[in-house]
Design an enzyme around this catalytic site. Structure first.
Site, PDB file in Angstrom:
ATOM      1  N   LYS A  79       0.855  -1.196   0.000  1.00 38.54           N
ATOM      2  CA  LYS A  79       0.000   0.000   0.000  1.00 38.54           C
ATOM      3  C   LYS A  79       0.889   1.244   0.000  1.00 38.54           C
ATOM      4  O   LYS A  79       1.909   1.281   0.705  1.00 38.54           O
ATOM      5  CB  LYS A  79      -0.891  -0.021   1.247  1.00 38.54           C
ATOM      6  CG  LYS A  79      -1.966   1.072   1.282  1.00 38.54           C
ATOM      7  CD  LYS A  79      -2.838   0.904   2.539  1.00 38.54           C
ATOM      8  CE  LYS A  79      -3.951   1.932   2.599  1.00 38.54           C
ATOM      9  NZ  LYS A  79      -4.802   1.769   3.801  1.00 38.54           N
ATOM     10  N   SER A 154      -9.662   1.874   2.824  1.00 34.84           N
ATOM     11  CA  SER A 154      -8.768   2.597   1.955  1.00 34.84           C
ATOM     12  C   SER A 154      -7.744   1.728   1.236  1.00 34.84           C
ATOM     13  O   SER A 154      -7.140   2.183   0.267  1.00 34.84           O
ATOM     14  CB  SER A 154      -8.027   3.659   2.782  1.00 34.84           C
ATOM     15  OG  SER A 154      -7.201   3.040   3.743  1.00 34.84           O
ATOM     16  N   SER A 178      -9.887  -0.474   7.030  1.00 31.91           N
ATOM     17  CA  SER A 178      -9.271  -0.272   5.714  1.00 31.91           C
ATOM     18  C   SER A 178      -8.582  -1.490   5.122  1.00 31.91           C
ATOM     19  O   SER A 178      -8.210  -1.491   3.955  1.00 31.91           O
ATOM     20  CB  SER A 178      -8.263   0.880   5.778  1.00 31.91           C
ATOM     21  OG  SER A 178      -8.952   2.116   5.740  1.00 31.91           O
TER      22      SER A 178
END
Lengths: 482, 481
Positions: A79, A154, A178
């Site tokens: 990420k 996210s 997330s």
């Protein structure tokens, strides 16, 4: 079975037996990416060329029977809020569009010990603030199961990358769901470990008391392998813990609680049905399942949207154009800082900074932030009480299946509600996992969430693996990945 | 109308730890900018603070030595404000749970012991250093250069209650605090290097009023002299303003060293809201009894204890205070010399006066290795027992500072021993009287000043070794007969 569909343990065994080389798997995942990336936009940057030498060395190690571990040569996506030395870490923000990190996060240093192959940096909601990966300054990511839908957020890029077989696994970060919510939207396993068991050093902070790095994988065992590789006390993170894992004796004698408040209004029938399905399955195993009540869970979103923005208002203050990242023009230092922040942050980030600044302001502190801290404490007490009665808690991971892109962007409150079920575990620092259990009528994945006591991560994974076996979820996303 | 001033002092003390407060960067003392940096003290994304244990020990030592109550669960807070040299745009500091509260510090004021009430002792990190090009001010500078070497250096802030009354008391307090941090070994204590930085809160109130006046904060006092002058100036300014019927504005003023005036600072500080909240990156510090006891066991002798010991030798509190704020070797020399001379007053005078004066003259900062306390004791004892004169003592001391000799050798070699035997002296006196009968006549006729002339002759005829006061007494007696 295609190799990229296999578990890490299976792949590693094929590497060991020299039936396939890391370079072949590496080539395969990038072929998959070539098929899907232009539609999905799971990645902000792909590292195919950067790793060619690393891949060759991994091949050689397996030939010489000198591999460095189960993750040697495994392609993993990261990420883009986790620092990788020498590469951009943008957090999907214009603010950091040209920012190159001079150091790697502790989790990266740990994965480096096994020479993991990083496939790329994945898209996210700007600074991890969002539930759909639509709040990215670099464009949204789409769900591989249905490209009209969001992958969740996210960590939507990480989930889409694994679902599209662009990587074998991915690292995400979870502040209010997330990791688990996008894993659930993409038919994957998403795990948020006990707060403090994985170092946050090098993870760009959103809300420090809630953030935790964790894996997104296809299988529980893959999650276990990655978690075991990245966990551990880190002297560079004062909140990291050195406590020994706590073991819950056996799956058979385990007692499970269904969280009543997360099976009521606000949660779709589909989501409830998945939980019911798993309850039946557990009972068939002879496991006792009871309904439990955690009344304060209903306040979790309110508590979260005071604490997380308050922390983020300070955490994001450092982005001012003075030392790195975007710098706008200005006649004075202050004008430059103001313009940089006005231009660099997207609207959701600004909304949360403003919320947090307000909640911490003199005259409002006690009414908002102070009260939220108290409520958080009481909610933790409720969890502690419940865990005297049961070993595991079960609930839907998300109130609904993946929603359509654009559906909730104009209504932040509705967007915030999609973290209804996942936020409590962050507030209480508890380990929590989402496992895929089935598909909806619309052929979109559904999942359930299991939460357990702090530090019982290993037991939670064992228990989840048992459910995974029983469920035998074998579906794959759209047929455009062959 | 009569006005009473009230002063409170906030002092920042830079601790002399090897590394910074929240990272492992070395604390450096260099003009070269930005040489001791890491992701943490530069506020890079993803970097985290880890508290420096040594710094927490140091501040606990300071809190205990100022009689503070130690907070068992200390907490770090974030103090939020934007400034280019503050990398995270928040400073890690302490708010409602500082390490120590409600203490006191014993000082010496006007040759009397006084006590200053301490409100709190807390820990924080220093900021970087800004150099504003052009105008020297941030809001009108053409550019600003930033040096982050100082960023994250551990600071202790020690805040007095509003209890001081005069500038002299403020100076005495800072002098005592400086000595304290030196004796504790927690700071270099150099004012000129900014190791100690102080702000003063000053108000004046009608002497018949029970409430304090409006407080004005004075910044930018870089020396004890400017502290004294700034406080005096500000008290006078406020009294004048009140006498003119003006209202004192609550503000921050800047001490202008050149013009010797305080000036209002142009800033938004009046409305500053630091939005303090506990730093989620740092768990609470547990300063439990066990930890506190370990720190207590490391406590060195404090300045006031040094003073008490010195006063037990018979020194006045003023003398003891001066000695206690001298270098350690001077205090030790005093005790060593006193142990043999048992004369605190002459020991004090010889050490603080003659010895240090002569050392300055020959430009040495330390005693020569051969110089022993016993040598100074011997000089003092020789003078006390009239074996040598006071001025001979000075000659011997000067010799001891440049070569490895004993006082006895010097006295012998330079013939400094005095003749104290009255019989022998009387013989010489009588000889001189006989040989100078016409001078004796003139003295008897009233020319008293010629007595000195005869004394000179007496000393000269003995080769300079006669005790002049004995010679003078005997001569006077002889002349009277």
């Amino acid at each position: 079975m295609r190799i990229e569909n296999k578990s890490i343990r299976e792949i590693n065994s094929l590497f060991q037996k020299k039936e396939i080389k890391p370079s072949e798997l590496y080539k395969q995942v990038f072929e998959n990416t070539a098929q899907s990336e232009s539609v999905l936009h799971a990645h902000l940057k792909l590292f195919e060329e950067d790793n060619l030498n690393k891949v060759k060395l991994s091949d050689e190690r397996y030939i010489k029977n000198k591999s460095l571990g189960l993750l040697d040569g495994i392609p993993i996506a990261i990420k883009d809020n986790i620092n990788l030395k020498g590469y951009e870490t943008t957090c999907s923000s214009k603010m950091l569009s040209n920012y190159i990190s001079p150091y790697s996060a502790t989790v990266i240093n740990k994965l480096d010990e096994q020479q993991v192959l990083y496939t790329g940096k994945t898209n996210l909601d700007e600074f991890a603030m969002g539930s759909s990966t639509e709040n990215s300054a670099y464009g949204l990511t789409r769900n591989p199961w249905n490209t009209e839908c969001v992958p969740g957020g996210s960590s939507g890029g990480s989930a889409a990358s694994v679902a599209a077989r662009s990587s074998i696994a991915a690292l995400g970060s979870d502040t209010g769901g997330s990791i688990r919510q996008p894993a659930s939207f993409c038919g994957l396993v998403g795990f948020k470990p006990t707060y403090g068991t994985v170092s946050r050093f090098g993870l760009i902070a959103f809300a420090s008391s809630l953030d935790q790095i964790g894996p997104i994988t296809k299988y529980v065992d893959d999650t276990r392998i990655i978690y075991h590789s990245i966990r551990g006390f880190d002297p560079k993170d004062a909140t990291s813990v050195s406590d020994k894992p706590v073991i819950i004796p056996s799956n058979k004698t385990a007692k499970v609680g269904v969280i009543k408040e997360l099976m009521e209004e606000g949660v779709s029938e589909d989501a409830k049905n998945e939980v019911e399905k798993i309850i039946k399955l557990l009972k068939a195993q002879g496991i006792e399942v009871i309904e439990v009540s955690l009344p304060l869970i209903k306040l979790a979103i309110s508590i979260y949207y005071l604490i997380a923005p308050a922390e983020c208002s300070a955490n994001l203050a450092r982005f001012d154009g003075v030392r790195y990242g975007l710098r706008a023009d200005g006649k004075t230092s202050y004008e430059m800082m103001e313009r940089t922040r006005a231009q660099g942050f997207g609207s959701e980030v600004k909304r949360r900074i403003l919320l947090g600044t307000y909640a911490l302001s003199a005259g409002y502190f006690d009414a908002y932030y102070g009260k939220a801290l108290l409520a958080r404490k009481k909610m933790i007490d409720e969890f502690n009480q419940i865990f005297k009665q049961v070993d595991y808690l079960i609930s839907p991971t998300t109130p609904t299946q993946a929603f359509k892109a654009g559906e909730k962007t104009s209504n932040p409150l509705e967007m915030y509600m999609s973290d209804l079920c996942t936020i409590p575990a962050n507030l209480a620092g508890l380990p929590s996992i989402s496992i895929p259990t089935g598909l909806s009528k619309e052929k979109l994945p559904l999942g359930v969430q299991i939460i357990s006591k702090a530090l019982t991560d290993d037991s939670l994974l064992d228990f989840s693996e048992m459910i995974e076996k029983e469920v035998a979820f074998k579906e794959e996303p759209s047929d455009w990945i062959k | 109308m009569q006005y009473n001033p009230t002063i409170g002092i906030e002092t920042h003390v830079e601790l002399k730890t090897n590394s910074k407060m929240f990272c492992r960067c070395k604390v450096v003392d260099t003009e070269e900018p930005n040489v001791s940096l890491c992701p943490t003290c530069l506020g890079l994304p993803g970097a985290l603070p880890v508290p420096n244990k040594k710094a927490i020990e140091f501040i606990t030592l300071l809190a205990l030595s100022t009689n503070c109550k130690i907070t068992k669960q200390g907490m770090f807070h974030r103090k939020n404000y934007f400034y280019p040299d503050l990398p995270k745009n928040y400073q890690i500091s302490q708010f409602d749970l500082p390490v120590g509260i409600n203490g006191s510090l014993k000082i010496v004021l006007n040759d009397q012991e006084a006590e200053v009430a301490i409100e709190r002792v807390h820990m924080e990190e220093d900021t970087g250093k800004s150099t504003h090009m052009g105008t020297g001010r941030i809001d009108s500078a053409t550019s600003t250069a930033l040096d982050f070497n100082r960023s994250g250096v551990p600071l202790v802030e020690i805040v007095t209650k509003p209890v001081l009354k005069t500038s002299l008391e403020a100076v005495a307090y800072i002098e005592e605090l400086r000595q304290l941090v030196l004796d504790l070994g927690i700071s270099e204590g150099k004012l000129e290097k900014g190791n100690l930085r102080f702000d003063a809160n000053i108000s004046v109130a009608n002497s018949e009023s029970d409430v304090l006046g409006t407080k004005v904060e004075i910044k930018n006092m870089n020396s004890l002299r400017s502290l004294e002058r700034a406080i005096d100036y500000e008290i006078e300014r406020q009294i004048k303003a009140l006498n003119n019927g003006e209202i004192i504005a609550q503000e921050t003023r800047h001490w202008d060293e050149g013009k010797e005036v305080t000036k209002p600072m142009r800033s938004k500080e009046g409305s500053a809201d630091y939005r303090y909240f506990s730093d989620p990156d740092i768990p609470n510090m547990v300063l439990d009894e066990e930890f506190v006891n370990i720190i207590k066991s490391k406590m060195p002798k404090l300045p006031y204890q040094k003073r008490l010991e010195l006063m037990q030798t018979g020194l006045s509190i003023g003398e003891a205070n001066i000695l206690s704020k001298s270098n350690d070797w001077i205090v030790k020399l005093f005790h060593d010399v006193y142990s043999t001379t048992k004369n605190s007053s002459s020991t004090y005078n010889w050490i603080t006066g003659e010895l240090q004066g002569q050392m300055r003259k020959v430009e040495i900062n330390e005693l020569p290795s051969w110089f022993k306390a016993d040598s100074l004791s011997e000089i003092i004892n020789l003078i006390e027992s009239n074996k040598i004169s006071f001025s001979s003592g000075k000659v011997i001391l000067a010799a001891l500072l440049v070569k490895n000799v004993t006082p006895y050798d010097v006295a012998k070699e330079q013939n400094l021993f005095q003749e104290n035997d009255s019989e022998k002296i009387l013989q010489i006196v009588k000889n001189v009287i006989t040989e100078n009968s016409e001078v004796v006549v003139r003295i008897k006729n009233g020319e008293d000043k010629l007595i000195g002339f005869l004394v000179g002759l007496i000393i000269k005829s003995s080769g300079g070794s006669i005790n002049p006061s004995i010679a003078k007494d005997l001569l006077s007696k002889e002349l009277e007969e």
